[in-house]
Design a protein around this motif. Structure first.
Motif, PDB file in Angstrom:
ATOM      1  N   THR A  21      -3.547  -7.246 -11.229  1.00 37.88           N
ATOM      2  CA  THR A  21      -4.654  -7.674 -10.366  1.00 37.88           C
ATOM      3  C   THR A  21      -5.894  -8.004 -11.187  1.00 37.88           C
ATOM      4  OG1 THR A  21      -5.276  -5.353  -9.977  1.00 37.88           O
ATOM      5  CG2 THR A  21      -3.784  -6.386  -8.389  1.00 37.88           C
ATOM      6  N   ARG A  22      -6.087  -7.327 -12.322  1.00 36.83           N
ATOM      7  CA  ARG A  22      -7.214  -7.662 -13.179  1.00 36.83           C
ATOM      8  C   ARG A  22      -7.086  -9.080 -13.712  1.00 36.83           C
ATOM      9  NH1 ARG A  22      -8.816  -4.587 -18.857  1.00 36.83           N
ATOM     10  NH2 ARG A  22     -11.007  -5.229 -18.904  1.00 36.83           N
ATOM     11  N   ALA A  23      -5.875  -9.489 -14.026  1.00 35.97           N
ATOM     12  CA  ALA A  23      -5.646 -10.852 -14.508  1.00 35.97           C
ATOM     13  C   ALA A  23      -5.971 -11.881 -13.431  1.00 35.97           C
ATOM     14  CB  ALA A  23      -4.191 -10.993 -14.962  1.00 35.97           C
ATOM     15  N   ILE A  24      -5.704 -11.559 -12.180  1.00 37.86           N
ATOM     16  CA  ILE A  24      -6.042 -12.469 -11.079  1.00 37.86           C
ATOM     17  C   ILE A  24      -7.548 -12.656 -11.003  1.00 37.86           C
ATOM     18  CG2 ILE A  24      -6.023 -12.719  -8.561  1.00 37.86           C
ATOM     19  CD1 ILE A  24      -3.269 -11.351  -8.606  1.00 37.86           C
ATOM     20  N   ARG A  25      -8.303 -11.568 -11.165  1.00 36.23           N
ATOM     21  CA  ARG A  25      -9.760 -11.661 -11.154  1.00 36.23           C
ATOM     22  C   ARG A  25     -10.250 -12.609 -12.252  1.00 36.23           C
ATOM     23  NH1 ARG A  25     -14.576 -11.935  -8.783  1.00 36.23           N
ATOM     24  NH2 ARG A  25     -16.227 -11.357 -10.228  1.00 36.23           N
ATOM     25  N   ARG A  26      -9.660 -12.502 -13.431  1.00 40.83           N
ATOM     26  CA  ARG A  26     -10.063 -13.385 -14.526  1.00 40.83           C
ATOM     27  C   ARG A  26      -9.772 -14.843 -14.184  1.00 40.83           C
ATOM     28  NH1 ARG A  26      -7.525  -9.580 -19.336  1.00 40.83           N
ATOM     29  NH2 ARG A  26      -9.311  -8.172 -19.567  1.00 40.83           N
ATOM     30  N   SER A  27      -8.657 -15.093 -13.514  1.00 42.03           N
ATOM     31  CA  SER A  27      -8.315 -16.465 -13.134  1.00 42.03           C
ATOM     32  C   SER A  27      -9.329 -17.035 -12.156  1.00 42.03           C
ATOM     33  CB  SER A  27      -6.910 -16.498 -12.513  1.00 42.03           C
ATOM     34  OG  SER A  27      -5.932 -16.104 -13.448  1.00 42.03           O
ATOM     35  N   ILE A  28      -9.798 -16.207 -11.222  1.00 43.52           N
ATOM     36  CA  ILE A  28     -10.805 -16.653 -10.252  1.00 43.52           C
ATOM     37  C   ILE A  28     -12.094 -17.043 -10.969  1.00 43.52           C
ATOM     38  CG2 ILE A  28     -12.296 -15.859  -8.374  1.00 43.52           C
ATOM     39  CD1 ILE A  28      -9.900 -14.221  -7.356  1.00 43.52           C
ATOM     40  N   ILE A  29     -12.501 -16.252 -11.947  1.00 47.54           N
ATOM     41  CA  ILE A  29     -13.710 -16.570 -12.713  1.00 47.54           C
ATOM     42  C   ILE A  29     -13.516 -17.844 -13.517  1.00 47.54           C
ATOM     43  CG2 ILE A  29     -15.173 -15.784 -14.605  1.00 47.54           C
ATOM     44  CD1 ILE A  29     -14.688 -12.923 -13.573  1.00 47.54           C
ATOM     45  N   GLU A  30     -12.350 -17.991 -14.155  1.00 51.63           N
ATOM     46  CA  GLU A  30     -12.075 -19.177 -14.963  1.00 51.63           C
ATOM     47  C   GLU A  30     -12.112 -20.455 -14.141  1.00 51.63           C
ATOM     48  OE1 GLU A  30      -8.348 -18.270 -16.706  1.00 51.63           O
ATOM     49  OE2 GLU A  30      -9.171 -16.859 -18.179  1.00 51.63           O
ATOM     50  N   GLN A  31     -11.743 -20.374 -12.869  1.00 52.70           N
ATOM     51  CA  GLN A  31     -11.763 -21.547 -12.000  1.00 52.70           C
ATOM     52  C   GLN A  31     -13.126 -21.763 -11.348  1.00 52.70           C
ATOM     53  OE1 GLN A  31      -8.473 -21.984  -9.290  1.00 52.70           O
ATOM     54  NE2 GLN A  31      -7.022 -21.068 -10.721  1.00 52.70           N
ATOM     55  N   GLY A  32     -14.105 -20.969 -11.722  1.00 53.74           N
ATOM     56  CA  GLY A  32     -15.470 -21.165 -11.234  1.00 53.74           C
ATOM     57  C   GLY A  32     -15.703 -20.711  -9.813  1.00 53.74           C
ATOM     58  N   LEU A  51       0.825  -1.207   0.000  1.00 51.16           N
ATOM     59  CA  LEU A  51       0.000   0.000   0.000  1.00 51.16           C
ATOM     60  C   LEU A  51       0.863   1.262   0.000  1.00 51.16           C
ATOM     61  CD1 LEU A  51      -2.972   0.902   0.071  1.00 51.16           C
ATOM     62  CD2 LEU A  51      -2.801   0.940   2.568  1.00 51.16           C
ATOM     63  N   MET A  52       1.953   1.216   0.739  1.00 50.91           N
ATOM     64  CA  MET A  52       2.869   2.351   0.748  1.00 50.91           C
ATOM     65  C   MET A  52       3.482   2.571  -0.634  1.00 50.91           C
ATOM     66  SD  MET A  52       2.767   3.705   3.722  1.00 50.91           S
ATOM     67  CE  MET A  52       4.238   4.723   3.741  1.00 50.91           C
ATOM     68  N   GLY A  53       3.745   1.468  -1.363  1.00 54.66           N
ATOM     69  CA  GLY A  53       4.261   1.597  -2.719  1.00 54.66           C
ATOM     70  C   GLY A  53       3.265   2.277  -3.641  1.00 54.66           C
ATOM     71  N   LEU A  54       1.987   1.931  -3.535  1.00 54.37           N
ATOM     72  CA  LEU A  54       0.965   2.590  -4.334  1.00 54.37           C
ATOM     73  C   LEU A  54       0.796   4.047  -3.931  1.00 54.37           C
ATOM     74  CD1 LEU A  54      -1.771  -0.201  -4.500  1.00 54.37           C
ATOM     75  CD2 LEU A  54      -0.275   0.567  -6.351  1.00 54.37           C
ATOM     76  N   GLN A  55       0.886   4.296  -2.645  1.00 53.87           N
ATOM     77  CA  GLN A  55       0.797   5.679  -2.168  1.00 53.87           C
ATOM     78  C   GLN A  55       1.897   6.544  -2.793  1.00 53.87           C
ATOM     79  OE1 GLN A  55       0.869   5.973   2.097  1.00 53.87           O
ATOM     80  NE2 GLN A  55       0.969   8.203   2.108  1.00 53.87           N
ATOM     81  N   LYS A  56       3.109   6.004  -2.840  1.00 51.35           N
ATOM     82  CA  LYS A  56       4.221   6.735  -3.442  1.00 51.35           C
ATOM     83  C   LYS A  56       3.980   6.954  -4.933  1.00 51.35           C
ATOM     84  CE  LYS A  56       9.205   6.551  -4.269  1.00 51.35           C
ATOM     85  NZ  LYS A  56      10.460   5.757  -4.077  1.00 51.35           N
ATOM     86  N   ALA A  57       3.480   5.914  -5.630  1.00 51.35           N
ATOM     87  CA  ALA A  57       3.226   6.052  -7.065  1.00 51.35           C
ATOM     88  C   ALA A  57       2.204   7.152  -7.338  1.00 51.35           C
ATOM     89  CB  ALA A  57       2.754   4.719  -7.635  1.00 51.35           C
ATOM     90  N   ALA A  73       3.494   2.675 -13.100  1.00 50.26           N
ATOM     91  CA  ALA A  73       3.475   1.735 -11.979  1.00 50.26           C
ATOM     92  C   ALA A  73       2.047   1.387 -11.584  1.00 50.26           C
ATOM     93  CB  ALA A  73       4.231   2.321 -10.790  1.00 50.26           C
ATOM     94  N   LEU A  74       1.174   2.389 -11.571  1.00 55.14           N
ATOM     95  CA  LEU A  74      -0.229   2.137 -11.219  1.00 55.14           C
ATOM     96  C   LEU A  74      -0.882   1.236 -12.267  1.00 55.14           C
ATOM     97  CD1 LEU A  74      -1.297   5.719 -10.080  1.00 55.14           C
ATOM     98  CD2 LEU A  74      -0.919   3.734  -8.609  1.00 55.14           C
ATOM     99  N   PHE A  75      -0.658   1.522 -13.542  1.00 59.82           N
ATOM    100  CA  PHE A  75      -1.265   0.731 -14.608  1.00 59.82           C
ATOM    101  C   PHE A  75      -0.797  -0.723 -14.544  1.00 59.82           C
ATOM    102  CE2 PHE A  75      -1.393  -1.182 -18.788  1.00 59.82           C
ATOM    103  CZ  PHE A  75      -2.662  -0.862 -19.242  1.00 59.82           C
ATOM    104  N   ASP A  76       0.499  -0.925 -14.368  1.00 59.88           N
ATOM    105  CA  ASP A  76       1.032  -2.285 -14.315  1.00 59.88           C
ATOM    106  C   ASP A  76       0.432  -3.053 -13.143  1.00 59.88           C
ATOM    107  OD1 ASP A  76       2.559  -1.754 -16.522  1.00 59.88           O
ATOM    108  OD2 ASP A  76       4.439  -1.456 -15.428  1.00 59.88           O
ATOM    109  N   HIS A  77       0.305  -2.394 -12.004  1.00 60.07           N
ATOM    110  CA  HIS A  77      -0.259  -3.065 -10.828  1.00 60.07           C
ATOM    111  C   HIS A  77      -1.719  -3.435 -11.074  1.00 60.07           C
ATOM    112  CE1 HIS A  77      -0.481  -4.105  -6.554  1.00 60.07           C
ATOM    113  NE2 HIS A  77      -1.684  -3.547  -6.562  1.00 60.07           N
TER     114      HIS A  77
END
Length: 318
Positions: free
Chosen positions: A283-294, A261-267, A275-279
């Motif tokens: 995390t958006r890709a993680i959300r897609r993985s959760i959906i793909e696994q049902g 969180l401190m890293g995002l605060q600095k960005a 840095a914000l876009f990459d982060h």
């Protein structure tokens, strides 16, 4: 159409008749109807309500009475109460009966149950499912369908009993995994416990700001804040006990989260958009993985029902 399978256990005793205990009872009656279900709750009002809605085949007046004929005992009480609940039934527990639980932290529960029930078979478990509702009316038979149930057997667990317990949860619709108790607690600290802590915190912060914002935080709450309030509406006794019983793993994950969180605060402060876009892309890709696994719903607004119907599917995991 509901299908059923031969019950891995002939008599299931459910101790604690809230959301999870009620759901276990309903699921057994639905998916393993040849099994008998007895139940007990320390709260007399809960026992009365459980009888009114025929939650179990029998509702006992003591934990010991509930387990006397059982070959499987499922403890569905807050993790801080597991030891006391086990001691209350120890004298009446049949030889050869298996004791398990549904708690969200496992190492502390394993120690408490081993201390309370020496010489008895104990295999802790955690069905990773739930909603923010509580009480005997909150449960439903499909709560565990396509959800994970994590078993954390001790080193000396009987393989045959472990297989039967796995079959029990699979009969209720769950997918079963097996892992070490300490590893479970670390994993759940980041996937469940820390998100709940964040939800409780941000909702509390919003409440503190109500006087400043003239109630506009509540009035204009968007989907993200609504989801935080749903999580923060979870049973306070249960979550108090989870944080106290899994404190080391939660504090470890909280420290890592604080550093991120401190890293995002600095960005944000220095205007580092890359840095914000990459982060956010990660995390958006993680959300897609959760959906793909049902494990969640890809429909708009998380599959919420927007008419008068009740949406059982929006409950969070625990």
């Amino acid at each position: 159409m509901t299908t059923s399978a031969p019950a891995p256990f002939r008599h299931v005793a459910v101790i604690g008749l809230g959301l999870l205990g009620g759901s276990v009872a309903r699921a057994v009656k639905t998916y393993a109807p040849d099994a008998t279900v007895s139940g007990f709750d320390a709260d007399a009002a809960v026992r009365r309500r459980a009888r009114e809605i025929a939650l179990c085949d029998t509702i006992a007046e003591s934990a010991g009475e509930a387990v006397r004929e059982a070959d499987l005992v499922v403890l569905c009480v807050p993790v801080g109460a597991m030891g006391a609940a086990a001691r209350a039934l120890a004298a009446d527990l049949p030889h050869g009966a298996l004791v398990t639980d549904v708690g969200s932290s496992k190492a502390s529960v394993a120690r408490a149950l081993a201390d309370a029930l020496p010489g008895h078979a104990v295999i802790p478990a955690h069905p990773v499912a739930g909603t923010e509702q509580s009480g005997p009316d909150a449960g439903f038979a499909t709560l565990f369908r396509n959800r994970w149930c994590i078993l954390t057997p001790p080193a000396d667990a009987d393989p045959a009993l472990l297989a039967r317990l796995a079959a029990f949860w699979e009969t209720l619709g769950a997918r079963v995994d097996i892992m070490d108790a300490e590893h479970h607690d670390l994993v759940l600290a980041v996937t469940s416990h820390l998100p709940h802590l964040i939800a409780y915190t941000i909702v509390g912060t919003a409440s503190d700001l109500e006087a400043v914002t003239q109630s506009e935080v509540i009035k204009y709450s968007a989907g993200g804040f609504r989801d935080f309030t749903r999580i923060a509406a979870s049973d306070p006794t249960m979550w108090r006990d989870v944080f106290l019983n899994n404190r080391d793993a939660v504090l470890d994950m909280l420290q890592r989260f604080t550093e991120d969180l401190m890293g995002l605060q600095k960005a944000i402060r220095v205007g580092d958009g890359a840095a914000l876009f990459d982060h956010f892309a990660h995390t958006r890709a993680i959300r897609r993985s959760i959906i793909e696994q049902g494990q969640d719903d890809a429909r708009p607004d998380f599959g919420r029902v927007h008419d008068a119907g009740t949406d059982r599917r929006s409950g969070q995991q625990e």
